[in-house]
Motif scaffolding. Structure first.
Motif, PDB file in Angstrom:
ATOM      1  N   ALA A  56       0.804  -1.224   0.000  1.00 48.43           N
ATOM      2  CA  ALA A  56       0.000   0.000   0.000  1.00 48.43           C
ATOM      3  C   ALA A  56       0.836   1.272   0.000  1.00 48.43           C
ATOM      4  CB  ALA A  56      -0.931  -0.002   1.223  1.00 48.43           C
ATOM      5  N   LEU A  57       1.981   1.260   0.695  1.00 44.33           N
ATOM      6  CA  LEU A  57       2.696   2.511   0.967  1.00 44.33           C
ATOM      7  C   LEU A  57       4.048   2.631   0.262  1.00 44.33           C
ATOM      8  CD1 LEU A  57       1.961   2.494   4.790  1.00 44.33           C
ATOM      9  CD2 LEU A  57       0.907   4.014   3.108  1.00 44.33           C
ATOM     10  N   ALA A  58       4.609   1.516  -0.159  1.00 44.25           N
ATOM     11  CA  ALA A  58       5.923   1.558  -0.830  1.00 44.25           C
ATOM     12  C   ALA A  58       5.993   0.409  -1.838  1.00 44.25           C
ATOM     13  CB  ALA A  58       7.048   1.462   0.188  1.00 44.25           C
ATOM     14  N   PRO A  59       5.088   0.433  -2.827  1.00 44.91           N
ATOM     15  CA  PRO A  59       4.981  -0.717  -3.739  1.00 44.91           C
ATOM     16  C   PRO A  59       6.232  -0.987  -4.566  1.00 44.91           C
ATOM     17  CG  PRO A  59       3.693   1.142  -4.539  1.00 44.91           C
ATOM     18  CD  PRO A  59       4.123   1.492  -3.151  1.00 44.91           C
ATOM     19  N   ASN A  60       7.100  -0.006  -4.709  1.00 50.97           N
ATOM     20  CA  ASN A  60       8.316  -0.209  -5.494  1.00 50.97           C
ATOM     21  C   ASN A  60       9.534  -0.551  -4.635  1.00 50.97           C
ATOM     22  OD1 ASN A  60       7.107   0.343  -8.046  1.00 50.97           O
ATOM     23  ND2 ASN A  60       7.122   2.526  -7.516  1.00 50.97           N
ATOM     24  N   ALA A  61       9.331  -0.631  -3.335  1.00 48.32           N
ATOM     25  CA  ALA A  61      10.446  -0.913  -2.426  1.00 48.32           C
ATOM     26  C   ALA A  61      10.873  -2.371  -2.529  1.00 48.32           C
ATOM     27  CB  ALA A  61      10.039  -0.601  -0.988  1.00 48.32           C
ATOM     28  N   TRP A  62      12.126  -2.604  -2.176  1.00 49.54           N
ATOM     29  CA  TRP A  62      12.635  -3.966  -2.049  1.00 49.54           C
ATOM     30  C   TRP A  62      12.644  -4.351  -0.573  1.00 49.54           C
ATOM     31  CZ3 TRP A  62      13.610  -7.653  -5.525  1.00 49.54           C
ATOM     32  CH2 TRP A  62      13.744  -7.284  -6.865  1.00 49.54           C
ATOM     33  N   LEU A  63      12.105  -5.525  -0.284  1.00 47.47           N
ATOM     34  CA  LEU A  63      12.191  -6.084   1.060  1.00 47.47           C
ATOM     35  C   LEU A  63      13.398  -7.018   1.098  1.00 47.47           C
ATOM     36  CD1 LEU A  63      11.090  -6.720   3.921  1.00 47.47           C
ATOM     37  CD2 LEU A  63       9.713  -8.534   2.875  1.00 47.47           C
ATOM     38  N   ILE A  64      14.349  -6.704   1.954  1.00 49.14           N
ATOM     39  CA  ILE A  64      15.522  -7.554   2.158  1.00 49.14           C
ATOM     40  C   ILE A  64      15.318  -8.260   3.493  1.00 49.14           C
ATOM     41  CG2 ILE A  64      18.030  -7.653   2.268  1.00 49.14           C
ATOM     42  CD1 ILE A  64      16.954  -6.505  -0.377  1.00 49.14           C
ATOM     43  N   ASN A  65      14.995  -9.536   3.430  1.00 45.58           N
ATOM     44  CA  ASN A  65      14.598 -10.260   4.632  1.00 45.58           C
ATOM     45  C   ASN A  65      15.762 -11.018   5.250  1.00 45.58           C
ATOM     46  OD1 ASN A  65      12.760 -11.538   6.578  1.00 45.58           O
ATOM     47  ND2 ASN A  65      13.368 -13.389   5.478  1.00 45.58           N
ATOM     48  N   LYS A 100       5.151 -16.102  -2.288  1.00 44.48           N
ATOM     49  CA  LYS A 100       3.969 -16.865  -2.710  1.00 44.48           C
ATOM     50  C   LYS A 100       2.661 -16.160  -2.371  1.00 44.48           C
ATOM     51  CE  LYS A 100       5.654 -21.633  -2.830  1.00 44.48           C
ATOM     52  NZ  LYS A 100       5.580 -22.987  -2.199  1.00 44.48           N
ATOM     53  N   HIS A 101       2.669 -15.286  -1.362  1.00 45.87           N
ATOM     54  CA  HIS A 101       1.402 -14.753  -0.858  1.00 45.87           C
ATOM     55  C   HIS A 101       1.295 -13.228  -0.923  1.00 45.87           C
ATOM     56  CE1 HIS A 101      -0.065 -18.641   0.594  1.00 45.87           C
ATOM     57  NE2 HIS A 101       1.187 -18.887   0.935  1.00 45.87           N
ATOM     58  N   THR A 102       2.283 -12.554  -1.512  1.00 46.71           N
ATOM     59  CA  THR A 102       2.193 -11.099  -1.657  1.00 46.71           C
ATOM     60  C   THR A 102       2.766 -10.682  -3.007  1.00 46.71           C
ATOM     61  OG1 THR A 102       4.380 -10.327  -0.868  1.00 46.71           O
ATOM     62  CG2 THR A 102       2.793 -11.013   0.817  1.00 46.71           C
ATOM     63  N   ARG A 103       2.648  -9.397  -3.307  1.00 47.52           N
ATOM     64  CA  ARG A 103       3.221  -8.849  -4.542  1.00 47.52           C
ATOM     65  C   ARG A 103       4.519  -8.089  -4.264  1.00 47.52           C
ATOM     66  NH1 ARG A 103      -1.930  -7.159  -4.393  1.00 47.52           N
ATOM     67  NH2 ARG A 103      -1.316  -4.960  -4.171  1.00 47.52           N
ATOM     68  N   VAL A 104       5.027  -8.194  -3.054  1.00 48.26           N
ATOM     69  CA  VAL A 104       6.224  -7.446  -2.661  1.00 48.26           C
ATOM     70  C   VAL A 104       7.463  -8.013  -3.342  1.00 48.26           C
ATOM     71  CG1 VAL A 104       7.739  -6.918  -0.694  1.00 48.26           C
ATOM     72  CG2 VAL A 104       5.255  -6.698  -0.464  1.00 48.26           C
ATOM     73  N   LYS A 105       8.337  -7.122  -3.786  1.00 48.99           N
ATOM     74  CA  LYS A 105       9.635  -7.525  -4.330  1.00 48.99           C
ATOM     75  C   LYS A 105      10.535  -7.870  -3.149  1.00 48.99           C
ATOM     76  CE  LYS A 105      10.446  -3.672  -6.497  1.00 48.99           C
ATOM     77  NZ  LYS A 105      11.107  -2.654  -7.373  1.00 48.99           N
ATOM     78  N   ALA A 106      10.971  -9.109  -3.081  1.00 52.41           N
ATOM     79  CA  ALA A 106      11.694  -9.531  -1.879  1.00 52.41           C
ATOM     80  C   ALA A 106      12.810 -10.503  -2.207  1.00 52.41           C
ATOM     81  CB  ALA A 106      10.725 -10.182  -0.882  1.00 52.41           C
ATOM     82  N   MET A 107      13.830 -10.461  -1.376  1.00 52.24           N
ATOM     83  CA  MET A 107      14.910 -11.445  -1.378  1.00 52.24           C
ATOM     84  C   MET A 107      15.242 -11.753   0.062  1.00 52.24           C
ATOM     85  SD  MET A 107      17.627 -10.198  -4.244  1.00 52.24           S
ATOM     86  CE  MET A 107      17.011  -8.677  -4.950  1.00 52.24           C
TER      87      MET A 107
END
Length: 439
Positions: A137-146, A160-167
């Motif tokens: 909702a608030l940062a759709p272009n952000a990368w999540l570095i987990n 599998k369960h979100t549209r977030v860009k993640a590694m």
């Protein structure tokens, strides 16, 4: 200059000064303009201490980076370019329970593998999915570095369960790389390693220096007692004949899978005499925060190395740097398989060497995992897949079947008892398993 906001979820963590130190060292190529530390109400004191230390470190370095701290996660996420997750649901007390419950049944109690890691995944996955809804909702272009463990399962849930860009990231491969370079008497830059497997179950399939295969030499050195380990894992010796037959370099966590009995014996003895790893870390954390609170401290203290996060900032900020600057460098990441390991589904998350650029991580094609590695790979990936589904759905049957597949659970009678204890001990954190819960 483009604004570069980095948000750290779990900003009050004792690891944060490591990240701040990394930002200071990379400011020329990674010009951070804003650093936002996010935590929860129970972590307010630690967040205050870390925020003050962060400001002192940046001031000493002469950097004008805006530092903010908040308990409002949405405020922290808004407009962030990179969001780093390093949180622990339930804190170290929950980790201590994760370690103690399996040991009661003479099962390895470790925070990321076996039933301990499973308990952590059940608590963590619903929270990371909530965080991802805010990111969408608030940062759709952000990368999540987990970096939140178990990193492979948590990252798989996100992808599998979100549209977030993640590694997902782990410091095990970089620790292996640096240790192997030391074994061979070369710099890390001179050694090339190829990684493929799963988080905390990754193998280095080849080691080369100047194009010459050094893998047999590394295995020989490892069999002769050379150190290749993490601070939080007992260094049980490897058998030379086994390493020769294996033909690839195991990661330190493979000891839990290949040396179960000796690792269990070590854990039982340590738990009885010194306390579990979590109980020991609680003491380390207390000492660290006493240091951090000193208003004269303006740098990362060397005592932080005891915490077990060696090279944490290097591996995480190298990845951010590769994306931000479109570097096309090879990093070891947890990412969708997309055919890289032929034996696994495309949507399975694997830990693998990947080319990283502005568009993300592109796994280096590995091919088919050899038979003698594939059996373990398939078993652990099946456990992870069902474990993610159980956490998302609050499904007891899938949770039970996940544990039945975990190589560290020796018997399903024991597995069911462990699961029931996990659910009872974590009831406050597992509303998805409550009767009548809707998912």
């Amino acid at each position: 200059m483009k604004p570069l906001k980095i948000t750290i979820i779990g900003g009050g963590s004792s690891y944060t000064p490591e990240l701040v130190d990394g930002i200071i060292r990379r400011i020329d190529t990674l010009p951070v303009t804003e650093l936002c530390l996010v935590d929860i109400e129970d972590g307010q004191h630690k967040l205050d201490v870390i925020t003050a230390l962060t400001r002192r470190m940046l001031e000493k370095a002469g950097l004008k980076v805006s530092v903010s701290a908040t308990l409002d996660r949405r405020k922290g996420i808004k407009d962030a370019r990179f969001i780093m997750s390093q949180f622990r649901v339930g804190g170290l007390r929950a980790r201590a329970r994760d370690e103690r419950i399996p040991l009661k049944y003479r099962v390895i109690g470790q925070e990321t593998t076996g039933p301990g890691g499973f308990a952590k995944a059940l608590r963590t996955i619903p929270v990371i999915l909530d965080i991802c809804r805010d990111i969408e909702a608030l940062a759709p272009n952000a990368w999540l570095i987990n970096f939140t463990n178990p990193a492979g399962m948590v990252t798989e849930a996100v992808l599998k369960h979100t549209r977030v860009k993640a590694m997902g990231l782990c410091n095990v491969p970089i620790n292996m790389h640096y240790s192997i370079a030391r074994m061979l008497g070369v710099t890390p830059q001179e050694a090339t390693l190829s990684f493929a497997g799963l988080n905390h179950m990754v193998w280095a399939h080849s080691v080369s220096v100047a194009g010459v295969d050094k893998t047999p030499e590394v295995l020989r050195l490892l069999g002769d007692g050379a150190s290749l380990n993490m601070n939080n894992i007992a260094e049980e010796p490897w058998d030379k004949a086994f390493l020769k037959a294996l033909g690839v370099v195991p990661c330190p966590y493979h000891r839990y899978l290949y040396l179960k009995e000796s690792m269990l014996a070590e854990e039982l003895e340590a738990a009885d005499k010194q306390g579990t790893r979590a109980e020991q870390v609680m003491k380390t954390e207390k000492e660290l925060f006493a240091l951090y609170a000193d208003e004269h401290l303006d740098h990362k203290p060397p005592q932080l190395e005891k915490r077990g996060g060696a090279y944490y900032s290097e591996v995480s900020l190298d990845l951010v740097d590769a994306i931000w600057n479109d570097k096309k460098t090879v990093n070891v990441v947890n990412v969708r398989n997309n055919g890289a390991i032929a034996n696994l589904p495309d949507d399975a998350v694997v830990e693998i060497s990947a080319l990283v650029d502005a568009s993300g991580a592109h796994p280096v094609n590995f091919g088919a995992m050899p038979t003698h590695l594939n059996g373990l790979l398939q078993q652990v990936k099946a456990y992870e897949t069902l474990g993610v589904e159980a956490a998302v759905e609050g499904n007891y049957d899938k949770a039970l079947m996940a544990l039945s597949l975990n190589p560290l659970v020796p018997d399903m009678t024991i597995g069911q008892k462990v699961l029931d204890d996990i659910l009872a001990a974590n009831e406050a954190y597992l509303p998805q398993f409550s009767p009548g819960a809707t998912v």
